[in-house]
Motif scaffolding. Structure first.
Motif, PDB file in Angstrom:
ATOM      1  N   PHE A 126      48.987  29.498  42.863  1.00 47.62           N
ATOM      2  CA  PHE A 126      47.718  29.269  43.563  1.00 47.62           C
ATOM      3  C   PHE A 126      46.781  30.464  43.381  1.00 47.62           C
ATOM      4  O   PHE A 126      45.597  30.296  43.032  1.00 47.62           O
ATOM      5  N   ILE A 127      47.298  31.667  43.568  1.00 51.37           N
ATOM      6  CA  ILE A 127      46.495  32.885  43.433  1.00 51.37           C
ATOM      7  C   ILE A 127      46.043  33.085  41.989  1.00 51.37           C
ATOM      8  O   ILE A 127      44.888  33.425  41.719  1.00 51.37           O
ATOM      9  N   LYS A 128      46.962  32.847  41.042  1.00 54.33           N
ATOM     10  CA  LYS A 128      46.612  32.999  39.629  1.00 54.33           C
ATOM     11  C   LYS A 128      45.542  31.981  39.211  1.00 54.33           C
ATOM     12  O   LYS A 128      44.658  32.289  38.407  1.00 54.33           O
ATOM     13  N   LEU A 129      45.607  30.761  39.773  1.00 58.12           N
ATOM     14  CA  LEU A 129      44.600  29.751  39.473  1.00 58.12           C
ATOM     15  C   LEU A 129      43.239  30.183  40.013  1.00 58.12           C
ATOM     16  O   LEU A 129      42.206  30.021  39.345  1.00 58.12           O
ATOM     17  N   LEU A 130      43.225  30.754  41.211  1.00 54.99           N
ATOM     18  CA  LEU A 130      41.975  31.235  41.791  1.00 54.99           C
ATOM     19  C   LEU A 130      41.387  32.363  40.943  1.00 54.99           C
ATOM     20  O   LEU A 130      40.178  32.394  40.679  1.00 54.99           O
ATOM     21  N   ARG A 131      42.229  33.278  40.513  1.00 53.16           N
ATOM     22  CA  ARG A 131      41.738  34.386  39.677  1.00 53.16           C
ATOM     23  C   ARG A 131      41.225  33.843  38.338  1.00 53.16           C
ATOM     24  O   ARG A 131      40.208  34.319  37.818  1.00 53.16           O
ATOM     25  N   TYR A 132      41.918  32.853  37.772  1.00 50.89           N
ATOM     26  CA  TYR A 132      41.492  32.256  36.514  1.00 50.89           C
ATOM     27  C   TYR A 132      40.112  31.619  36.654  1.00 50.89           C
ATOM     28  O   TYR A 132      39.301  31.650  35.723  1.00 50.89           O
ATOM     29  N   ARG A 133      39.842  31.085  37.839  1.00 48.39           N
ATOM     30  CA  ARG A 133      38.540  30.440  38.098  1.00 48.39           C
ATOM     31  C   ARG A 133      37.450  31.467  38.399  1.00 48.39           C
ATOM     32  O   ARG A 133      36.317  31.108  38.692  1.00 48.39           O
ATOM     33  N   GLY A 134      37.798  32.758  38.343  1.00 48.32           N
ATOM     34  CA  GLY A 134      36.797  33.811  38.543  1.00 48.32           C
ATOM     35  C   GLY A 134      36.644  34.279  39.966  1.00 48.32           C
ATOM     36  O   GLY A 134      35.683  34.986  40.298  1.00 48.32           O
ATOM     37  N   HIS A 135      37.586  33.923  40.826  1.00 49.88           N
ATOM     38  CA  HIS A 135      37.510  34.315  42.228  1.00 49.88           C
ATOM     39  C   HIS A 135      38.373  35.542  42.483  1.00 49.88           C
ATOM     40  O   HIS A 135      39.203  35.921  41.651  1.00 49.88           O
ATOM     41  N   SER A 136      38.193  36.157  43.634  1.00 46.68           N
ATOM     42  CA  SER A 136      38.891  37.408  43.933  1.00 46.68           C
ATOM     43  C   SER A 136      39.406  37.402  45.372  1.00 46.68           C
ATOM     44  O   SER A 136      39.298  36.396  46.083  1.00 46.68           O
ATOM     45  N   PHE A 137      39.927  38.570  45.779  1.00 43.10           N
ATOM     46  CA  PHE A 137      40.501  38.710  47.123  1.00 43.10           C
ATOM     47  C   PHE A 137      40.042  40.049  47.706  1.00 43.10           C
ATOM     48  O   PHE A 137      39.908  41.041  46.991  1.00 43.10           O
ATOM     49  N   ARG A 138      39.807  40.068  49.011  1.00 41.33           N
ATOM     50  CA  ARG A 138      39.441  41.318  49.696  1.00 41.33           C
ATOM     51  C   ARG A 138      39.694  41.155  51.185  1.00 41.33           C
ATOM     52  O   ARG A 138      39.868  40.037  51.686  1.00 41.33           O
ATOM     53  N   ARG A 139      39.699  42.271  51.866  1.00 43.86           N
ATOM     54  CA  ARG A 139      39.816  42.229  53.328  1.00 43.86           C
ATOM     55  C   ARG A 139      38.450  41.942  53.934  1.00 43.86           C
ATOM     56  O   ARG A 139      37.422  42.262  53.357  1.00 43.86           O
ATOM     57  N   ASP A 140      38.488  41.346  55.127  1.00 40.13           N
ATOM     58  CA  ASP A 140      37.218  41.030  55.777  1.00 40.13           C
ATOM     59  C   ASP A 140      36.657  42.263  56.474  1.00 40.13           C
ATOM     60  O   ASP A 140      37.221  43.354  56.398  1.00 40.13           O
ATOM     61  N   ARG A 141      35.553  42.096  57.187  1.00 39.39           N
ATOM     62  CA  ARG A 141      34.891  43.243  57.810  1.00 39.39           C
ATOM     63  C   ARG A 141      35.708  43.856  58.936  1.00 39.39           C
ATOM     64  O   ARG A 141      35.442  44.987  59.356  1.00 39.39           O
ATOM     65  N   ASN A 142      36.694  43.129  59.435  1.00 38.41           N
ATOM     66  CA  ASN A 142      37.608  43.659  60.450  1.00 38.41           C
ATOM     67  C   ASN A 142      38.879  44.242  59.827  1.00 38.41           C
ATOM     68  O   ASN A 142      39.851  44.508  60.530  1.00 38.41           O
ATOM     69  N   ASN A 143      38.846  44.394  58.495  1.00 34.92           N
ATOM     70  CA  ASN A 143      39.959  44.940  57.724  1.00 34.92           C
ATOM     71  C   ASN A 143      41.204  44.066  57.810  1.00 34.92           C
ATOM     72  O   ASN A 143      42.337  44.550  57.704  1.00 34.92           O
ATOM     73  N   ARG A 144      40.996  42.769  57.979  1.00 39.65           N
ATOM     74  CA  ARG A 144      42.108  41.819  57.949  1.00 39.65           C
ATOM     75  C   ARG A 144      42.090  41.078  56.628  1.00 39.65           C
ATOM     76  O   ARG A 144      41.047  40.822  56.047  1.00 39.65           O
ATOM     77  N   GLY A 145      43.248  40.718  56.189  1.00 38.70           N
ATOM     78  CA  GLY A 145      43.241  39.991  54.925  1.00 38.70           C
ATOM     79  C   GLY A 145      44.564  40.091  54.201  1.00 38.70           C
ATOM     80  O   GLY A 145      45.580  40.419  54.804  1.00 38.70           O
TER      81      GLY A 145
END
Length: 377
Positions: free
Chosen positions: A164-183
């Motif tokens: 699932f994560i690799k498919l998202l990255r392949y589609r050009g998407h990324s991951f980060r923590r939110d403004r409350n530093n959760r993620g």
């Protein structure tokens, strides 16, 4: 593509005996696609609470099929091929899912074993491995995904999420923590999505009063995207989660598109409100200025009229005093003083006075009300 031909009566009986969710498994259409077909052929459909009432054996109302339909009594539906998620109706979710599946390099196959797992999966595996040895282990510096499953389903959950994560990255998407530093959160065009995988539990109510229910794992895995009432879930069913990843990613992308449209509408509305507020303030300033000028005009007219009255009054005093031979130096001095004050009061002459100002003019012509306060006994 294999198809099946139905009459209106057959489709009517079908939609009243089988839920849309089950029909979309058998036929290559989305819920909306089947609804549109029924609408086209004037076939009434069950309302939202119909299946719940049926489940608990409550009384339900089933309408009759309109026999006056003028169209052709032949409906051809495409059957769904095994494990094919693509619907033939042209809904946005169908089009986007088909686009993802058609990409030859899309990482859609969930492997039997983890091979070169994504960094988020590596972090997650490391966390759970250390937690086995240390009951309370936490490292807030590393990003890992949320997994809530039984031990025997943990590896499967990891493999699903890795793909699932690799498919998202392949589609050009990324991951980060939110403004409350959760993620981490999924990031699609700067739109964030919370995500997790968990195992569905079956609730067993206690047979003892005031005792808690028991929850038994079912082995059914669920991917949850989003939070609160915005959340969407996909679970194992006729199609396993492994075969639904393209549709899940397509849904996330479409939701991100909707969010961006909403943000742009908000931005435009904000600019519109700011412009309206700017115009309101400008109008208010113009109005206040206009009111000030108008007030000055009316005050000047009142002052001028009062100055005329005073000049007539002073002239009558002087004429009367001369007539009666009573124009003394003291009276003449007072008349000169009074003329000076009248010239100061008159807006046409505007004579300067070192002791008086414009506010004094308004005070001179205002009528002060007597104090009407009283005591209560």
């Amino acid at each position: 593509m294999e198809v099946k031909e139905l009459t209106r009566k057959e489709l009517f009986d079908l939609v009243w005996s089988t839920s849309l969710v089950k029909l979309t498994v058998q036929y290559a259409y989305s819920n909306e696609g089947l609804k549109n077909i029924c609408k086209e052929f004037e076939i009434p459909m069950p309302d939202v609470g119909y299946w719940t009432k049926l489940k608990f054996k409550k009384e339900v109302e089933k309408p009759t099929l309109n026999s006056l339909f003028q169209g052709e009594d032949k409906i051809i539906l495409a059957l769904r091929q095994d494990k094919n998620l693509v619907n033939i109706d042209k809904s946005p979710i169908t089009t986007r899912t088909k686009e993802i599946i058609s990409e030859s390099k899309s990482p859609l196959i969930v492997a039997e074993k983890l091979g070169k797992p994504d960094i988020l999966i590596q972090n997650t595996k490391l966390f759970f491995d250390k937690k086995k040895n240390d009951g309370y282990f936490m490292d807030e510096k590393i990003d890992m995904i949320s997994i809530y499953v039984e031990k025997n389903n943990f590896n499967r959950a990891l493999r699903i999420m890795d793909t699932f994560i690799k498919l998202l990255r392949y589609r050009g998407h990324s991951f980060r923590r939110d403004r409350n530093n959760r993620g981490p959160r999924i990031v699609v065009n700067d739109v964030e999505f919370h995500f997790q995988i968990r195992e569905k539990n079956k609730r067993i109510p206690s047979d003892k009063p005031y005792s808690s229910s028991t929850f038994i794992p079912t082995g059914i895995l669920i991917i949850k995207i989003g939070e609160s009432f915005h959340a969407k879930e996909w679970n194992d069913g006729t199609l396993k989660l492994e075969n639904q990843l393209a549709k899940i990613v397509a849904t996330i992308e479409l939701e991100a598109d909707k969010e961006l449209v909403w943000r742009e509408e908000c931005r435009i509305n904000r600019l519109k409100r700011e412009e309206e507020e700017k115009l309101r303030i400008e109008f208010q300033k113009k109005r206040e200025n206009e009111l000030k000028k108008t007030k000055q005009l009316f005050n000047d007219a009142i002052f001028y009229n009062n100055a005329k009255i005073v000049r007539e009054y002073l002239n009558d005093i002087e004429v009367t005093a001369v007539k009666n031979n009573q124009l003394t130096n003291e009276l003449q001095g007072w008349l000169n003083w009074a003329i000076d004050k009248t010239d100061w009061f008159d807006p046409l002459t505007k004579k300067e006075d070192s002791l008086l100002n414009n506010s004094d003019k308004e005070e001179l012509i205002s009528i002060k009300k007597n104090d009407t306060s009283f005591y209560r006994y």
